[in-house]
Design a protein around this motif. Sequence first.
Motif, mmCIF file in Angstrom:
data_model
loop_
_atom_site.group_PDB
_atom_site.id
_atom_site.type_symbol
_atom_site.label_atom_id
_atom_site.label_comp_id
_atom_site.label_asym_id
_atom_site.label_seq_id
_atom_site.Cartn_x
_atom_site.Cartn_y
_atom_site.Cartn_z
ATOM 1 N N ASN A 32 -66.480 31.210 56.607
ATOM 2 C CA ASN A 32 -66.435 29.867 56.281
ATOM 3 C C ASN A 32 -65.105 29.543 55.344
ATOM 4 N N ASP A 98 -66.197 33.075 51.663
ATOM 5 C CA ASP A 98 -67.544 32.987 52.299
ATOM 6 C C ASP A 98 -67.596 33.274 53.743
ATOM 7 N N ARG A 100 -70.316 35.155 56.836
ATOM 8 C CA ARG A 100 -71.617 35.445 57.523
ATOM 9 C C ARG A 100 -71.441 36.895 58.214
ATOM 10 N N ARG A 106 -74.840 34.615 54.409
ATOM 11 C CA ARG A 106 -73.806 33.805 53.829
ATOM 12 C C ARG A 106 -73.543 34.419 52.553
#
Length: 120
Positions: A32, A98, A100, A106
């Motif tokens: 992210n 950030d 996953r 996350r």
Amino acid sequence: QVQLVESGGGLVQPGGSLRLSCTASGSIFFINTMGWYRQAPGKQRELVATITSGGSTNYADSVKGRFTISRDNAKKTVYLQMNSLKPEDTAVYYCNADIRSRLRPRDDYWGQGTQVTVSS
């Protein structure tokens, strides 16, 4: 496990340029927001710049117009192009992501830091 590896730091003269790179590796499904932070001796860590997965950027006022953050999603890499460097830019620069991953839906990860020194 996920790791972030930074490179590109060094010693430059005022007005010079450096480009920092940070590459993520491991069991990554998606990255992210990525960003750069810095910490000078005896000072608090501060945000430098962030970039979302869609390419939206945010900069600290102190670096606007001089620094540019970018990312290459295929390479899982974030860059920080630093131009017109000033002595007050001297700090250890840390990248953040950030991510996953296989183990976590996350979570934030940090690089080891790379030293940037601006001095004549």
